[in-house]
Motif scaffolding. Structure first.
Motif, PDB file in Angstrom:
ATOM      1  N   GLN A   1      -2.151  -7.920 -28.661  1.00  0.00           N
ATOM      2  CA  GLN A   1      -2.696  -8.196 -29.985  1.00  0.00           C
ATOM      3  C   GLN A   1      -1.544  -8.439 -30.958  1.00  0.00           C
ATOM      4  N   GLY A   2      -1.652  -9.484 -31.744  1.00  0.00           N
ATOM      5  CA  GLY A   2      -0.613  -9.811 -32.711  1.00  0.00           C
ATOM      6  C   GLY A   2       0.510 -10.649 -32.134  1.00  0.00           C
ATOM      7  N   ALA A   3       0.383 -11.099 -30.886  1.00  0.00           N
ATOM      8  CA  ALA A   3       1.427 -11.924 -30.274  1.00  0.00           C
ATOM      9  C   ALA A   3       1.359 -13.332 -30.849  1.00  0.00           C
ATOM     10  N   ASN A   4       2.508 -13.983 -30.926  1.00  0.00           N
ATOM     11  CA  ASN A   4       2.583 -15.345 -31.424  1.00  0.00           C
ATOM     12  C   ASN A   4       2.228 -16.296 -30.281  1.00  0.00           C
TER      13      ASN A   4
END
Length: 69
Positions: free
Chosen positions: A28-31
């Motif tokens: 979660q929150g990965a580019n």
């Protein structure tokens, strides 16, 4: 049964001039854009082309033969 949080990506490889499929579970929150540019850089062009040729290979001599009575 499918894994619920697996995402399917189809990035374009400019070297192969073709799209290829990547299935990945990203934190979660990965580019995502950074991941896809890294995946295209790590893409194995030779293996991809070899697998594509084997998938669409037409076998000669395996046509249906008629039985002689």
């Amino acid at each position: 049964m499918a894994i619920p949080n697996v995402k399917r990506f189809r990035p374009f490889c400019p070297t192969c001039n073709d799209n290829f499929t990547i299935m990945a579970v990203l934190p979660q929150g990965a580019n995502v854009d950074q991941y896809l540019t890294d995946a295209v850089a790590r893409h194995d062009h030779k293996a991809f082309q070899d697998a594509k040729v084997l998938h669409f290979k037409v076998r000669v001599g395996q046509q249906k033969q008629k039985k002689a009575k």
